[in-house]
Each structure stands twice: as C-alpha cells, then as structure tokens.
Design a protein around this motif. Sequence first.
Motif, PDB file in Angstrom:
ATOM      1  N   UNK A 189       5.736  26.399  56.180  1.00 42.72           N
ATOM      2  CA  UNK A 189       5.993  27.266  57.101  1.00 42.72           C
ATOM      3  C   UNK A 189       5.067  28.605  56.674  1.00 42.72           C
ATOM      4  N   UNK A 190       4.327  29.039  57.438  1.00 43.61           N
ATOM      5  CA  UNK A 190       3.529  30.416  57.042  1.00 43.61           C
ATOM      6  C   UNK A 190       4.170  31.474  57.762  1.00 43.61           C
ATOM      7  N   UNK A 191       4.439  32.534  57.356  1.00 41.26           N
ATOM      8  CA  UNK A 191       4.852  33.660  58.151  1.00 41.26           C
ATOM      9  C   UNK A 191       3.815  34.891  58.195  1.00 41.26           C
ATOM     10  N   UNK A 192       3.493  35.235  59.398  1.00 43.47           N
ATOM     11  CA  UNK A 192       2.484  36.203  59.812  1.00 43.47           C
ATOM     12  C   UNK A 192       3.202  37.324  60.347  1.00 43.47           C
ATOM     13  N   UNK A 193       3.298  38.530  59.790  1.00 43.34           N
ATOM     14  CA  UNK A 193       3.527  39.772  60.438  1.00 43.34           C
ATOM     15  C   UNK A 193       2.410  40.349  61.324  1.00 43.34           C
ATOM     16  N   UNK A 194       2.521  40.468  62.694  1.00 41.17           N
ATOM     17  CA  UNK A 194       1.650  41.131  63.400  1.00 41.17           C
ATOM     18  C   UNK A 194       2.090  42.587  63.456  1.00 41.17           C
ATOM     19  N   UNK A 195       1.399  43.631  63.160  1.00 34.91           N
ATOM     20  CA  UNK A 195       1.843  44.815  63.147  1.00 34.91           C
ATOM     21  C   UNK A 195       1.205  45.777  64.210  1.00 34.91           C
ATOM     22  N   UNK A 196       1.716  46.359  65.161  1.00 32.11           N
ATOM     23  CA  UNK A 196       0.982  47.257  66.223  1.00 32.11           C
ATOM     24  C   UNK A 196       0.842  48.625  65.403  1.00 32.11           C
ATOM     25  N   UNK A 197      -0.529  48.970  65.498  1.00 34.16           N
ATOM     26  CA  UNK A 197      -1.085  50.091  64.778  1.00 34.16           C
ATOM     27  C   UNK A 197      -1.781  50.799  65.637  1.00 34.16           C
ATOM     28  N   UNK A 198      -1.717  52.191  65.650  1.00 35.44           N
ATOM     29  CA  UNK A 198      -2.679  53.003  66.252  1.00 35.44           C
ATOM     30  C   UNK A 198      -3.596  53.724  65.254  1.00 35.44           C
ATOM     31  N   UNK A 199      -5.090  53.740  65.581  1.00 33.47           N
ATOM     32  CA  UNK A 199      -6.118  54.388  64.925  1.00 33.47           C
ATOM     33  C   UNK A 199      -6.507  55.696  65.463  1.00 33.47           C
ATOM     34  N   UNK A 200      -6.350  56.721  64.971  1.00 29.82           N
ATOM     35  CA  UNK A 200      -6.558  57.903  65.759  1.00 29.82           C
ATOM     36  C   UNK A 200      -7.615  58.661  64.943  1.00 29.82           C
ATOM     37  N   UNK A 201      -8.685  59.251  65.764  1.00 27.20           N
ATOM     38  CA  UNK A 201      -9.819  59.641  64.925  1.00 27.20           C
ATOM     39  C   UNK A 201      -9.510  61.201  64.746  1.00 27.20           C
ATOM     40  N   UNK A 202      -8.702  61.583  63.857  1.00 26.07           N
ATOM     41  CA  UNK A 202      -8.425  63.076  63.619  1.00 26.07           C
ATOM     42  C   UNK A 202      -7.959  63.209  62.549  1.00 26.07           C
ATOM     43  N   UNK A 203      -7.848  64.378  61.802  1.00 27.33           N
ATOM     44  CA  UNK A 203      -7.500  64.668  60.464  1.00 27.33           C
ATOM     45  C   UNK A 203      -5.967  64.160  60.035  1.00 27.33           C
ATOM     46  N   UNK A 204      -5.645  63.990  58.750  1.00 25.29           N
ATOM     47  CA  UNK A 204      -4.490  63.599  58.254  1.00 25.29           C
ATOM     48  C   UNK A 204      -3.418  64.904  58.470  1.00 25.29           C
ATOM     49  N   UNK A 205      -2.216  64.737  58.648  1.00 28.31           N
ATOM     50  CA  UNK A 205      -1.261  65.996  58.869  1.00 28.31           C
ATOM     51  C   UNK A 205      -1.248  66.705  57.567  1.00 28.31           C
ATOM     52  N   UNK A 206      -0.719  67.772  57.590  1.00 26.39           N
ATOM     53  CA  UNK A 206      -0.679  68.726  56.375  1.00 26.39           C
ATOM     54  C   UNK A 206       0.112  68.101  55.506  1.00 26.39           C
ATOM     55  N   UNK A 207       1.302  67.272  55.794  1.00 28.55           N
ATOM     56  CA  UNK A 207       2.232  66.647  54.669  1.00 28.55           C
ATOM     57  C   UNK A 207       1.513  65.915  53.922  1.00 28.55           C
ATOM     58  N   UNK A 208       0.287  65.396  54.073  1.00 27.87           N
ATOM     59  CA  UNK A 208      -0.365  64.736  53.049  1.00 27.87           C
ATOM     60  C   UNK A 208      -1.476  65.409  52.232  1.00 27.87           C
ATOM     61  N   UNK A 209      -1.341  66.796  52.235  1.00 25.42           N
ATOM     62  CA  UNK A 209      -2.284  67.459  51.477  1.00 25.42           C
ATOM     63  C   UNK A 209      -2.312  67.109  50.013  1.00 25.42           C
ATOM     64  N   UNK A 210      -1.016  67.265  49.420  1.00 25.16           N
ATOM     65  CA  UNK A 210      -0.727  67.321  48.026  1.00 25.16           C
ATOM     66  C   UNK A 210      -0.485  65.698  47.630  1.00 25.16           C
ATOM     67  N   UNK A 211      -0.712  64.729  48.530  1.00 24.95           N
ATOM     68  CA  UNK A 211      -0.569  63.471  48.042  1.00 24.95           C
ATOM     69  C   UNK A 211      -2.044  62.960  47.676  1.00 24.95           C
ATOM     70  N   UNK A 212      -1.937  61.603  47.312  1.00 26.14           N
ATOM     71  CA  UNK A 212      -2.998  60.732  46.908  1.00 26.14           C
ATOM     72  C   UNK A 212      -3.910  61.556  45.753  1.00 26.14           C
ATOM     73  N   UNK A 213      -2.982  61.957  44.566  1.00 29.05           N
ATOM     74  CA  UNK A 213      -3.733  62.460  43.541  1.00 29.05           C
ATOM     75  C   UNK A 213      -4.360  61.483  42.467  1.00 29.05           C
ATOM     76  N   UNK A 214      -5.338  61.257  42.885  1.00 28.54           N
ATOM     77  CA  UNK A 214      -6.444  60.380  42.253  1.00 28.54           C
ATOM     78  C   UNK A 214      -7.486  60.829  41.441  1.00 28.54           C
ATOM     79  N   UNK A 215      -7.660  62.094  41.408  1.00 25.11           N
ATOM     80  CA  UNK A 215      -8.938  62.764  40.987  1.00 25.11           C
ATOM     81  C   UNK A 215      -9.105  62.584  39.653  1.00 25.11           C
TER      82      UNK A 215
END
Length: 489
Positions: free
Chosen positions: A285-311
Amino acid sequence: MDGAGGRGERGGRRARPAAPRGRGAARAVARSPSPGCRSPGGAATPQPGRKGAAARRGRPARPASTVRSPPAGPAANGGRLPPAPRGRAPPTRAPAAQRRAAVPDGAAAAAVAVPRSPSAAGALRLREVLARLTLDRQDVSEASRLVNRVTLKLTEAIRSHGGPFSSMEQLGAGSYYEHVKISEPNEFDIMLVIPIERLQLEPSDDTGAFYYLKFKRNPKEKGLTKFVDEDETLSASKMLDALREIIKQAVKSIPDVAVTVKRKKPGSPAITLLISNPSTEPPSVISVDIILTLKVNQSWPSSTEDGLRIEQWLGRKVRRHYRLQPLYLVAKQNRREKVQRGNCWRLSFSHVEKATMNNHGNTKTCCESDGVKCCRKASLKLLKFLLEKLKLKYPERLEKISSYYVKTSFFHSCARWPNDTDWPVAGLEHCFQRSLLDFLDGLQRSYLPHFFVPQYNLLGPEDKASSEFLSRQILLEWNNLFPVLQERS
C-alpha cells in the motif's frame, strides 16, 4: 512540526553531583581524532595508566566522563545563525565543563562507554547501512508512476468540479522529491496549490509561523469567500472538508486502481490516500498525503527576515531569489492554541527546501556528473534512518518527535559548515557524527529554531520529555556504535 510521552520519566532518580571544574576537569577532555568530527559532547577518553594506578592504591578506577560542547549555532534569543568562517575546522578540544554520560531508564547510575573514535571500520559500517537505504529504481519507477496516475486523475476531477478549486495546481514535496527518501517508496507528499492574489496575515501567536488569513477588499477569488468565518477569517477546516468530499467522490472513478481515503486525523493538514500497489510481492500500500496549500503572491512576513541564513553556503543571490518566491501556507492547526477553531494556517517552505536539497552545493557543480561529490544527503539519510528506527522502537515515547526536526537541524549544520570541502565523501562518519551532535545539542537544550522562522522554537516545552528521552537513546546508541542501525527489519 508535529502521544504523550515521558511523564514521570525522572521520578525516583537522585540528583547527581556537579562535575568538577578547573584543571582536573580539563585533563578529562579528549582531543578529537580529526578536524570536522566530535563525539557527542566531546567524550573524554580514559587514560590507560590511571586505571592501573587506581587499582594499585586499592580503590576502583573512576569512570570516564563525557563532556558536552554545544556547537556554535543560533543565539538563545532566536537570532541569526552566525556564519562559520570558510574552511575553518571545528575545535579539537572541548570545554572543561563535564557531564556524566546518560544511562537508560531503570539502569544503575554506572559509567556508560564513551563514544568511540571514528575509524575506517566505522565508516565502512555506515556505508553498508547507507547501501541498504538505496531504493530500487524499478520499485521507485513503478510506485511514482502509479502515484502520478492517481494524482493526475484527482487534479483533473477537482478542477472540473469548478468553483474555488478550479485553478488548483499540483506540486510534489517531501523527501521523495528531495531525493533523500529512505527504506521504501511507499510515502509521497503532494501539495494541491490554490493561487491567490493577496491576503492579510494576522499572527495567531508569537512563533511567527501561524496566521489567521483575511481577504483584502474586493478579492478576485470570489469562490473562496464561502469559506470565510463570522470573524472574516478564511477557515482552513471548511476548505479541507470541502476538498475531502470532492476527493472521496473522485477516487471512485479512477479505473483499475484501488484507492481509499483514510479517516480524517484531527489537526492534520493532509488528506491521506491509500493506493493498492499490485506490482510488489506481496502487494503493498502506498500512502499519499494530499496537502491543501495556498500560494499568495506577496512578500514573506517579517518573522522570516532573520531566517534562511545561507549567505556563506549558497550565496546572497540565491537567498534573495528564494525570498522573492510566492508565500505558501498550509491548513495546519496550531496545537498551542487553547481553543482549536480550525481557521489557522502555517507558513510552508517545502518548495524552497526541495530546491535547496537538489542544489545543495557551495560550488555549482557539487554532486553533478562532472563535479566533486559530497556526503550531505548521505548524512541526512543516516540521521533520518536513526530517528526512524528509534521511533519504531519507542513509538509512544517519541510520537511528538518529527523527522522535520532532523531536517531542520541538518539545514543549520549545512549553514554552519558551508563549504563542499566540509562534506567530503571519504569523511562520511565524521560528517554524520558532526550533524548528529548538532541535533543532540538541540534536544538537550530543548531549542531548535525553525530554519526559515528563527523565533519559532520547534522543541517547545510540550516536547521536553520526548526530547530528553531521545537524547538519552541517541547517546546510548552512539556509545555502542549504533547497533540499531545494523538491525535488519
């Protein structure tokens, strides 16, 4: 990011005396066998001469202690992850503060064998384990073909239904699409994405990851307004229920494939499909998770500004490119809410995580056919496998610990050790242990900041008992050269 485990776990355990400080403690510190690797807590190696001296004096030898050296990482206040200087090796000497090695529940407070030094034999064993995790290409091809067939039919049926789901798109996510899947190709994550022009985000708590959503004036997505609650917030539960009903009807019309919809799990963002796979022996048996997702065409919120430190790892241009991507939100309830109203959404970065894993090199040719190979993905697979085996062994105690925690810790390790030369294929055991030490440190401190939302600590107070239990089990495995990894399932 995602029962109860660990209550009363320390009951009856006596307090341990504080470890000695000063020169005596410093003498117990062992040097790392080579740059780029530390044993958990930088375990001290007992001096062979001292045991004999103690015996001659007529008293038992003092057990070796382990020390814990938290690797340089995110500040306790959730600040930025300080980039590691390029090419700098980790310290070869741990601090003098000592901690006695953990012991399993119910065991006497005796000495536990200190983690052994990396060796060629140890690296060989890890490579044997890794070879077992490699998926059979034919099995993967047949499973993915079956999943693609089912999800394509589903997407067509959902779109033809019209209304708010008519513009839905399909996006693969998770370990299979990141090429770090282990064991069997029997679990897939599919995001069904609804594009939206703009939304107003209102934080539901102080984590910066969960939000209530409201439409701006005169929204273009008129069909979605029927899922708006009395307080004008977009209801995740109402949208999930509507999508579930469409899917339950759609799976009945898929020819020659037995597909069922699993019972709804409270608080889960997924609608789980169970697909019968007759191509395996016996049928699986194969399990497939269908995930309802919204894609919004706007900037990421301020809480993400100090994240993704990949410089230092992937570069400033790549970070800027990722942050210009649309904002994704999934219908995930916040378990820290006192009253679950079903109208909460959580930020999702699955699309960026997939792109990062598939383009993970500090140099552009890393792991390409004509480039130098690294062991980043191999290390992550071993980390995931270790957690999976321990969760199978202690399902109730570790129910709250998600494999996403390992993935998050691994991203921090990649940012801390940014160069491809920090992850040589020949240094698999060193790199695996170094990444495991980072994860172990987070468990011991009950602090693991989200890689994209650093103020969000994934290991909150409700996970403390599970974190402490997992920490002890990892130390026990490490001390015995990871026997759980050698077990055949």
